[in-house]
Every structure is written in structure tokens, then in C-alpha cells.
Design a protein around this motif. Structure first.
Motif, PDB file in Angstrom:
ATOM      1  N   ASP A  33      17.653 -43.883  47.904  1.00 15.10           N
ATOM      2  CA  ASP A  33      16.282 -43.826  48.423  1.00 15.10           C
ATOM      3  C   ASP A  33      16.061 -44.783  49.585  1.00 15.10           C
ATOM      4  O   ASP A  33      14.957 -45.312  49.782  1.00 15.10           O
ATOM      5  CB  ASP A  33      15.253 -44.112  47.322  1.00 15.10           C
ATOM      6  N   LEU A  34      17.114 -45.003  50.381  1.00 11.58           N
ATOM      7  CA  LEU A  34      17.005 -45.820  51.582  1.00 11.58           C
ATOM      8  C   LEU A  34      16.808 -44.914  52.788  1.00 11.58           C
ATOM      9  O   LEU A  34      17.085 -43.713  52.733  1.00 11.58           O
ATOM     10  CB  LEU A  34      18.274 -46.670  51.759  1.00 11.58           C
ATOM     11  N   ASP A  35      16.353 -45.485  53.884  1.00 10.52           N
ATOM     12  CA  ASP A  35      16.054 -44.677  55.069  1.00 10.52           C
ATOM     13  C   ASP A  35      17.322 -44.143  55.735  1.00 10.52           C
ATOM     14  O   ASP A  35      17.418 -42.962  56.052  1.00 10.52           O
ATOM     15  CB  ASP A  35      15.246 -45.493  56.080  1.00 10.52           C
ATOM     16  N   ASP A  36      18.301 -45.000  55.956  1.00  8.90           N
ATOM     17  CA  ASP A  36      19.544 -44.561  56.584  1.00  8.90           C
ATOM     18  C   ASP A  36      20.646 -45.561  56.278  1.00  8.90           C
ATOM     19  O   ASP A  36      20.429 -46.562  55.577  1.00  8.90           O
ATOM     20  CB  ASP A  36      19.380 -44.358  58.099  1.00  8.90           C
ATOM     21  N   GLU A  37      21.838 -45.299  56.822  1.00 12.38           N
ATOM     22  CA  GLU A  37      23.018 -46.095  56.490  1.00 12.38           C
ATOM     23  C   GLU A  37      22.929 -47.549  56.941  1.00 12.38           C
ATOM     24  O   GLU A  37      23.644 -48.419  56.420  1.00 12.38           O
ATOM     25  CB  GLU A  37      24.278 -45.445  57.061  1.00 12.38           C
ATOM     26  N   THR A  38      22.057 -47.859  57.907  1.00 10.92           N
ATOM     27  CA  THR A  38      21.935 -49.246  58.361  1.00 10.92           C
ATOM     28  C   THR A  38      21.359 -50.146  57.265  1.00 10.92           C
ATOM     29  O   THR A  38      21.496 -51.372  57.327  1.00 10.92           O
ATOM     30  CB  THR A  38      21.053 -49.340  59.625  1.00 10.92           C
ATOM     31  N   ASP A  39      20.699 -49.547  56.266  1.00 10.48           N
ATOM     32  CA  ASP A  39      20.184 -50.325  55.138  1.00 10.48           C
ATOM     33  C   ASP A  39      21.272 -50.658  54.123  1.00 10.48           C
ATOM     34  O   ASP A  39      21.015 -51.392  53.158  1.00 10.48           O
ATOM     35  CB  ASP A  39      19.067 -49.559  54.430  1.00 10.48           C
ATOM     36  N   LEU A  40      22.483 -50.124  54.330  1.00  8.36           N
ATOM     37  CA  LEU A  40      23.595 -50.392  53.418  1.00  8.36           C
ATOM     38  C   LEU A  40      24.753 -51.115  54.095  1.00  8.36           C
ATOM     39  O   LEU A  40      25.229 -52.138  53.608  1.00  8.36           O
ATOM     40  CB  LEU A  40      24.117 -49.070  52.828  1.00  8.36           C
ATOM     41  N   ASN A  41      25.232 -50.574  55.206  1.00  8.85           N
ATOM     42  CA  ASN A  41      26.448 -51.104  55.828  1.00  8.85           C
ATOM     43  C   ASN A  41      26.310 -52.584  56.181  1.00  8.85           C
ATOM     44  O   ASN A  41      25.332 -53.003  56.789  1.00  8.85           O
ATOM     45  CB  ASN A  41      26.791 -50.299  57.073  1.00  8.85           C
ATOM     46  N   GLY A  42      27.313 -53.348  55.743  1.00  8.17           N
ATOM     47  CA  GLY A  42      27.323 -54.778  55.990  1.00  8.17           C
ATOM     48  C   GLY A  42      26.589 -55.598  54.946  1.00  8.17           C
ATOM     49  O   GLY A  42      26.596 -56.831  55.008  1.00  8.17           O
ATOM     50  N   ARG A  43      25.979 -54.942  53.950  1.00 10.07           N
ATOM     51  CA  ARG A  43      25.192 -55.655  52.942  1.00 10.07           C
ATOM     52  C   ARG A  43      25.964 -55.801  51.633  1.00 10.07           C
ATOM     53  O   ARG A  43      26.838 -55.008  51.311  1.00 10.07           O
ATOM     54  CB  ARG A  43      23.869 -54.935  52.696  1.00 10.07           C
ATOM     55  N   ASN A  44      25.590 -56.803  50.865  1.00 12.98           N
ATOM     56  CA  ASN A  44      26.213 -57.069  49.572  1.00 12.98           C
ATOM     57  C   ASN A  44      26.045 -55.859  48.647  1.00 12.98           C
ATOM     58  O   ASN A  44      24.965 -55.258  48.595  1.00 12.98           O
ATOM     59  CB  ASN A  44      25.568 -58.314  48.948  1.00 12.98           C
ATOM     60  N   VAL A  45      27.099 -55.521  47.902  1.00 12.13           N
ATOM     61  CA  VAL A  45      27.055 -54.307  47.070  1.00 12.13           C
ATOM     62  C   VAL A  45      26.327 -54.516  45.742  1.00 12.13           C
ATOM     63  O   VAL A  45      26.007 -53.548  45.051  1.00 12.13           O
ATOM     64  CB  VAL A  45      28.484 -53.786  46.770  1.00 12.13           C
ATOM     65  N   ALA A  55      23.733 -39.704  53.893  1.00 11.92           N
ATOM     66  CA  ALA A  55      23.624 -39.129  52.547  1.00 11.92           C
ATOM     67  C   ALA A  55      23.780 -40.194  51.477  1.00 11.92           C
ATOM     68  O   ALA A  55      23.123 -40.151  50.434  1.00 11.92           O
ATOM     69  CB  ALA A  55      24.662 -38.024  52.367  1.00 11.92           C
ATOM     70  N   MET A  56      24.651 -41.172  51.735  1.00 11.76           N
ATOM     71  CA  MET A  56      24.824 -42.273  50.784  1.00 11.76           C
ATOM     72  C   MET A  56      23.553 -43.103  50.699  1.00 11.76           C
ATOM     73  O   MET A  56      23.097 -43.474  49.606  1.00 11.76           O
ATOM     74  CB  MET A  56      26.013 -43.136  51.215  1.00 11.76           C
ATOM     75  N   ALA A  57      22.960 -43.413  51.833  1.00  9.22           N
ATOM     76  CA  ALA A  57      21.716 -44.184  51.838  1.00  9.22           C
ATOM     77  C   ALA A  57      20.612 -43.440  51.085  1.00  9.22           C
ATOM     78  O   ALA A  57      19.859 -44.034  50.299  1.00  9.22           O
ATOM     79  CB  ALA A  57      21.285 -44.464  53.277  1.00  9.22           C
ATOM     80  N   ARG A  58      20.535 -42.146  51.286  1.00 10.17           N
ATOM     81  CA  ARG A  58      19.485 -41.358  50.637  1.00 10.17           C
ATOM     82  C   ARG A  58      19.679 -41.326  49.115  1.00 10.17           C
ATOM     83  O   ARG A  58      18.717 -41.194  48.358  1.00 10.17           O
ATOM     84  CB  ARG A  58      19.487 -39.940  51.205  1.00 10.17           C
ATOM     85  N   ARG A 116      16.629 -48.106  45.376  1.00  9.27           N
ATOM     86  CA  ARG A 116      15.906 -49.186  46.055  1.00  9.27           C
ATOM     87  C   ARG A 116      14.865 -49.844  45.150  1.00  9.27           C
ATOM     88  O   ARG A 116      14.670 -51.063  45.195  1.00  9.27           O
ATOM     89  CB  ARG A 116      15.221 -48.632  47.313  1.00  9.27           C
ATOM     90  N   ASP A 117      14.215 -49.046  44.287  1.00  9.44           N
ATOM     91  CA  ASP A 117      13.168 -49.595  43.429  1.00  9.44           C
ATOM     92  C   ASP A 117      13.699 -50.140  42.107  1.00  9.44           C
ATOM     93  O   ASP A 117      12.931 -50.524  41.226  1.00  9.44           O
ATOM     94  CB  ASP A 117      12.092 -48.541  43.154  1.00  9.44           C
ATOM     95  N   GLY A 118      15.032 -50.183  41.958  1.00  9.95           N
ATOM     96  CA  GLY A 118      15.633 -50.723  40.752  1.00  9.95           C
ATOM     97  C   GLY A 118      15.866 -49.714  39.653  1.00  9.95           C
ATOM     98  O   GLY A 118      16.337 -50.072  38.562  1.00  9.95           O
ATOM     99  N   THR A 119      15.568 -48.439  39.900  1.00  4.17           N
ATOM    100  CA  THR A 119      15.791 -47.393  38.899  1.00  4.17           C
ATOM    101  C   THR A 119      17.283 -47.123  38.742  1.00  4.17           C
ATOM    102  O   THR A 119      17.966 -46.837  39.730  1.00  4.17           O
ATOM    103  CB  THR A 119      15.093 -46.087  39.313  1.00  4.17           C
ATOM    104  N   PRO A 120      17.842 -47.196  37.529  1.00  5.15           N
ATOM    105  CA  PRO A 120      19.272 -46.900  37.334  1.00  5.15           C
ATOM    106  C   PRO A 120      19.527 -45.398  37.375  1.00  5.15           C
ATOM    107  O   PRO A 120      18.678 -44.602  36.949  1.00  5.15           O
ATOM    108  CB  PRO A 120      19.567 -47.467  35.943  1.00  5.15           C
ATOM    109  N   VAL A 121      20.680 -45.006  37.875  1.00  8.19           N
ATOM    110  CA  VAL A 121      21.051 -43.597  37.955  1.00  8.19           C
ATOM    111  C   VAL A 121      22.562 -43.490  37.793  1.00  8.19           C
ATOM    112  O   VAL A 121      23.326 -44.302  38.325  1.00  8.19           O
ATOM    113  CB  VAL A 121      20.591 -42.974  39.298  1.00  8.19           C
ATOM    114  N   LEU A 122      23.005 -42.503  37.026  1.00  8.44           N
ATOM    115  CA  LEU A 122      24.440 -42.273  36.859  1.00  8.44           C
ATOM    116  C   LEU A 122      24.964 -41.474  38.041  1.00  8.44           C
ATOM    117  O   LEU A 122      24.368 -40.483  38.469  1.00  8.44           O
ATOM    118  CB  LEU A 122      24.718 -41.522  35.562  1.00  8.44           C
ATOM    119  N   MET A 123      26.108 -41.906  38.571  1.00 10.78           N
ATOM    120  CA  MET A 123      26.754 -41.246  39.687  1.00 10.78           C
ATOM    121  C   MET A 123      28.185 -40.857  39.308  1.00 10.78           C
ATOM    122  O   MET A 123      28.859 -41.582  38.564  1.00 10.78           O
ATOM    123  CB  MET A 123      26.798 -42.169  40.912  1.00 10.78           C
TER     124      MET A 123
END
Length: 282
Positions: free
Chosen positions: A183-195, A177-180, A229-236
Motif C-alpha cells: 500500500d505504498l505509492d511507488d518503489e521509491t518508498d521501499l528501495n534503499g530502506r530498512n526491510v 507492483a511490490m510497493a503497491r 504501510r498501516d501495520g496490517t499483517p498479510v501472508l505472501m
């Protein structure tokens, strides 16, 4: 051993899960032995008592909300939780709550990983089938930022803010859900990567961190500006907790949800920070 221990033990033979069951009237229906031991309470002394014996006010409000939640919504939800030990001290954990029972008499089974900071949560989720399944099905986006060089929180607020954005840090414990949310495919596109790509230093995020600091690193509904992912800013909107040991911040973690246009209500206790976040948007 309680009936709840037996049920959980089918999936958790090592007995690591902390779990309790909360009834429709927000009373403690059952508590697992591991949780009772971790909190230093006698099960018989809390069963039948209000859930406020185990949870702080903010966590209790979340449980009330889940018990009143529409049954057609996803049954599993994740959120940071603050539990109360028998000696009055507090313990910060990540919880996964699963709604069951009947529509008229719902119950919540609330699972937590052991450890004073929830640090074992990811390992347990990866190795335990029930936790792994629940965390991936959870509607909430779960995130954690791990600092490879811990942040000194004994210095001034300005210095803490600088360190939070300057010290090397990576994503961990993120779910699908965090990856989505990015707009990422799944959590492997985030975990271990620079924030920094998805959560950079800017005026909104500095205000977000100042709110976290001002609230003792325990805050509900703090506003950040993240980037897809495409650089669009969003408030969370974030519920945030932290792992701090010996004056050093090792992890920031929590859940987030997107702020929808026109769908955000400023709560009184955080109105200054929320208003500032919107004013700082380009």
C-alpha cells in the motif's frame, strides 16, 4: 548476429541483454548471441530443441504456464529463473517474459540481465528503455534484500537464521507492483530502506527462511508474513533465489503475491512449512 539480436539491439546497443524466444510447443525458436555466449552453447544446437535445454524444471513449468495463459491478462511477467549452462552448471537470474505471437500460436520473449546473480539487473533496468518499461509493467511484485554485511551460510541453520534477521539489510530492485503490495505509492518508498518494518522477524518469517535454507536458497511458493504501510499483517507467497559467493549470502531476491483467503493450495513438497506458517499466525 541473429534476427533476435537485431530486434533487441534497437533498444540495447551495448548488447547486454540475454534473450531467447520460446514457441507455443515450448521449443527454442531463437536465442540471442549474448545469451548463447553466457551459457556456453552454440545457437544452432539449441534452436528447435526443447526449452529444457536452457531452463530447469521449475522455470520450464513457469514458461508452460505463461504460454497457456489467458491472452486478456497482462502480457509481461517477471520471475526468478534458473538457466542451464552447456557444462551443466546453473545460473540464477531475474527474467521478464513478454508474450507475443497470436492467440493460437503464442511465443515468449524472455529477457534476462547478465551476471551470475542477477546483480546487474537493476542497473540494466534503469539504463535500458525496454527493460525499464517491462519491469514497471510487470504484474508480479519484484523484490530484493541486500545485506550490507553478508550472511555466513556455512554455519548451522539456526545461526544463518539469526544472521539473516540481525545483519543490516535494505530493499533494492523493488518495482511499483511490490510497493503497491504494501500500500505504498511507488518503489521509491521501499528501495534503499530498512526491510524490518515490512518484513520483521517473527515465527512465520523464521519458518519461511528455514524453508529457503532447506531448499538450497531456491524455492517456489514459500510463505512469509509481511506488513502493509498501516501495520496490517498479510501472508505472501514467494519465489526466492539468492546471490551466494564464497559461502556468503549477499542478496535474497524474487517475486511475491498475496495469499488470498481460501485461495491457497498447499503443494506437497512444502506442506509442512506452509501449514506451520498458518499455525503460527496470532
Amino acid at each position: 548476429m541473429t534476427d533476435l539480436d537485431v530486434a533487441v539491439g534497437l533498444h540495447d546497443p551495448a548488447g547486454k541483454l540475454l534473450v531467447d524466444r520460446i514457441g507455443a510447443d515450448a521449443t527454442v525458436v531463437a536465442i540471442g548471441s549474448a545469451e548463447a555466449d553466457a551459457l556456453g552453447v552454440v545457437p544452432a544446437s539449441v534452436v528447435g530443441a526443447g526449452a529444457g535445454r536452457l531452463y530447469d524444471a521449475a522455470s520450464l513449468r513457469r514458461l508452460h504456464d505463461m504460454l497457456a495463459h489467458d491472452r486478456h491478462e497482462p502480457p509481461a511477467r517477471a520471475f526468478p529463473v534458473t538457466m542451464l549452462r552447456g557444462d551443466g552448471s546453473r545460473i540464477e537470474l531475474m527474467a521478464i517474459a513478454v508474450r507475443g505471437g497470436t492467440p493460437d500460436r503464442p511465443v515468449l520473449d524472455v529477457f534476462k540481465a547478465p551476471g551470475p546473480d542477477g546483480g546487474e539487473f537493476l542497473d540494466l533496468a534503469e539504463s535500458n528503455e525496454i527493460m525499464r518499461a517491462i519491469i514497471q509493467k510487470a504484474r508480479e511484485a519484484i523484490w530484493c534484500i541486500r545485506y550490507d554485511r553478508p550472511v555466513d551460510v556455512t554455519v548451522s541453520t539456526d545461526e544463518i537464521v539469526d544472521q539473516i534477521f540481525e545483519h543490516p539489510s535494505v530493499w533494492c530492485m523493488c518495482n511499483t507492483a511490490m510497493a503497491r503490495a504494501y500500500d505504498l505509492d511507488d518503489e521509491t518508498d521501499l528501495n534503499g530502506r530498512n526491510v524490518r518494518f515490512h518484513w520483521p522477524r517473527n515465527a512465520v518469517n523464521e519458518a519461511f527462511i528455514r524453508e529457503v535454507i532447506a531448499n538450497g536458497f531456491q524455492v517456489e511458493g514459500a510463505i512469509s508474513e509481511d506488513y502493509r504501510r498501516d501495520g496490517t499483517p498479510v501472508l505472501m507467497e514467494n519465489d526466492v533465489r539468492a546471490h551466494i559467493a564464497d559461502g556468503r549470502l549477499h542478496r535474497l531476491w524474487g517475486t511475491l503475491r498475496e495469499v488470498k483467503p481460501g485461495g491457497f493450495e498447499v503443494r506437497r513438497e512444502r506442506s509442512d512449512y506452509a501449514a506451520l506458517a498458518f499455525e503460527l499466525l496470532p
